[in-house]
Scaffold this active site. Structure first.
Site, PDB file in Angstrom:
ATOM      1  N   LYS A 196       0.396   3.429  -2.880  1.00  0.00           N
ATOM      2  CA  LYS A 196      -0.772   4.313  -2.991  1.00  0.00           C
ATOM      3  C   LYS A 196      -0.342   5.788  -2.960  1.00  0.00           C
ATOM      4  O   LYS A 196      -1.001   6.643  -3.544  1.00  0.00           O
ATOM      5  CB  LYS A 196      -1.779   4.010  -1.877  1.00  0.00           C
TER       6      LYS A 196
ATOM      7  N   TYR B 158      -2.991  -2.331 -10.589  1.00  0.00           N
ATOM      8  CA  TYR B 158      -2.938  -2.139  -9.131  1.00  0.00           C
ATOM      9  C   TYR B 158      -2.098  -3.243  -8.474  1.00  0.00           C
ATOM     10  O   TYR B 158      -1.224  -2.962  -7.641  1.00  0.00           O
ATOM     11  CB  TYR B 158      -4.372  -2.114  -8.569  1.00  0.00           C
TER      12      TYR B 158
ATOM     13  N   SER C 144       0.798  -1.235   0.000  1.00  0.00           N
ATOM     14  CA  SER C 144       0.000   0.000   0.000  1.00  0.00           C
ATOM     15  C   SER C 144       0.826   1.278   0.000  1.00  0.00           C
ATOM     16  O   SER C 144       0.253   2.352  -0.188  1.00  0.00           O
ATOM     17  CB  SER C 144      -0.931   0.017   1.203  1.00  0.00           C
TER      18      SER C 144
ATOM     19  N   TYR D 265      -4.108   3.420   7.843  1.00  0.00           N
ATOM     20  CA  TYR D 265      -5.424   2.764   7.853  1.00  0.00           C
ATOM     21  C   TYR D 265      -6.254   3.311   9.006  1.00  0.00           C
ATOM     22  O   TYR D 265      -6.175   4.503   9.334  1.00  0.00           O
ATOM     23  CB  TYR D 265      -5.295   1.240   7.990  1.00  0.00           C
TER      24      TYR D 265
ATOM     25  N   VAL E 251       1.087  -3.853   3.782  1.00  0.00           N
ATOM     26  CA  VAL E 251       1.037  -5.156   4.429  1.00  0.00           C
ATOM     27  C   VAL E 251       2.292  -6.003   4.188  1.00  0.00           C
ATOM     28  O   VAL E 251       2.438  -7.073   4.760  1.00  0.00           O
ATOM     29  CB  VAL E 251      -0.232  -5.971   4.047  1.00  0.00           C
TER      30      VAL E 251
HETATM   31  N1  GLU Z   1      -1.896  -5.459  -2.205  1.00  0.00           N
HETATM   32  C1  GLU Z   1      -2.556  -5.329  -0.945  1.00  0.00           C
HETATM   33  C2  GLU Z   1      -4.049  -5.494  -1.091  1.00  0.00           C
HETATM   34  O1  GLU Z   1      -4.587  -4.942  -1.983  1.00  0.00           O
HETATM   35  C3  GLU Z   1      -2.238  -4.011  -0.368  1.00  0.00           C
HETATM   36  C4  GLU Z   1      -2.838  -3.841   0.981  1.00  0.00           C
HETATM   37  C5  GLU Z   1      -2.011  -3.029   1.909  1.00  0.00           C
HETATM   38  O2  GLU Z   1      -0.783  -2.993   1.869  1.00  0.00           O
HETATM   39  O3  GLU Z   1      -2.669  -2.401   2.728  1.00  0.00           O
HETATM   40  O4  GLU Z   1      -4.686  -6.155  -0.346  1.00  0.00           O
END
Ligand code: GLU
Length: 305
Positions: free
Chosen positions: A64, A189, A61, A241, A259
């Site tokens: 992002k 993504y 993430s 988060y 994650v």
């Molecule tokens: N590739 C992970 C997902 O989409 C990223 C989630 C994350 O790092 O929060 O679930």
């Protein structure tokens, strides 16, 4: 500084045993739960490292931030605001309920999965292969790592199992947030989440944001200052988060976790910080990584609040 980093890593190593490596993407389960590392890169390009700072992990993430920054550079803010909100959430990072119940017309913010998937549609490109390349090239520029690899194993694993993300994207297609081919979008993504980085790579992205868009130790501008301000504000409110509020009180820095165990934190006008520790807390944040950042923030008086 170097000895401070060594002592903070050693003091917090035992926390790695309290967390759990993510396994909902099978490729992530192979990470060493005891790894813990840190790199600091100052805006004038001094760097310091300790612990498992050379251990690779997938960016997940933290990508992002890159997608959001590209979208802000490629799409006028007024257009972007029609597609995503910039509000924190108390739901999990891959929640679908907030789309359906709370904010039906757009995802809550670009730091959760639904928001990042929608944000990718705002990046310049005639296809998702081009949009992926746009963000990938930007990642190489900011990390200074031309050889930035994609972890094929994690990519294949997420592509095989990422049905929640497909569900989020199809839901957003049904509500007219997304107009493109969902499979192509989620594939881009998944690829962006699978970029393989080290603490050094993410610290350098943080150093660019800390320097308001200049590459560390240079006058080369790669992000407009105003866009850096927006990105840091959204990181500060949404980047950890549904643990962003507590993190603000204990660390007090704009940050984004993934994650894969990485946390990228920004000390404005001072430095970028890259931490990795794949054992996660129940919200999906690196458990020991947060402890390391708490100590560092206290010792160097980094909180922005
Ligand atoms: N590739 C992970 C997902 O989409 C990223 C989630 C994350 O790092 O929060 O679930």
């Amino acid at each position: 500084m170097q000895s401070l980093l060594y002592s903070i890593i050693e003091a917090n190593r035992s926390w790695t045993r309290q967390g759990k490596v993510a396994n909902y993407i099978p490729g992530l389960a192979k990470a060493n739960p005891e790894a813990l590392g840190i790199v600091l890169i100052t805006t004038d390009n001094q760097s310091y490292a300790a612990g498992s700072h050379e251990t690779p992990f997938t960016i997940q993430s933290i990508s992002k931030i890159l997608t959001f920054t590209c979208a802000l550079m490629d799409t006028p803010f007024a257009e972007l605001s029609k597609i995503i909100s910039l509000e924190p959430t108390s739901d999990e990072f891959n929640s679908i309920s907030s789309l359906e119940i709370k904010n039906t017309h757009k995802p809550l913010n670009p730091m959760i999965n639904s928001g990042a998937i929608a944000t990718l549609s705002l990046v310049k490109g005639d296809s998702y292969a081009e949009r992926f390349q746009r963000v990938f090239s930007f990642a190489k520029l900011l990390t200074g790592n031309e050889a930035l690899p994609l972890n094929q194993d994690v990519y294949a694993s997420e592509s095989r199992t990422g049905h929640r993300n497909r569900a989020l994207a199809y839901y957003m297609k049904s509500t007219d947030i997304i107009h493109d081919d969902v499979e192509e979008l989620v594939d881009a993504y998944f690829r962006l989440c699978s970029l393989q980085v080290t603490c050094h790579d993410i610290a350098r992205i943080g150093a660019v944001l800390a320097g308001n868009g200049l590459l560390p130790g240079s006058e080369t501008r790669v992000i407009p200052k105003d866009i850096c301000r927006i990105v840091k504000a959204v990181m500060a409110t949404c980047g950890m988060y549904n643990g962003s509020g507590l993190f603000a009180t204990s660390v007090g820095l704009p940050a984004k976790s993934g994650v894969g165990g990485g946390i990228l934190a920004v000390s404005p006008n001072r430095m970028g910080i890259g931490v990795m520790g794949p054992a996660l807390d129940e919200k999906g944040n690196s458990l020991a990584g947060i402890k390391v950042l708490e100590d560092l923030s206290k010792r160097l008086d980094l909180s922005i609040y």
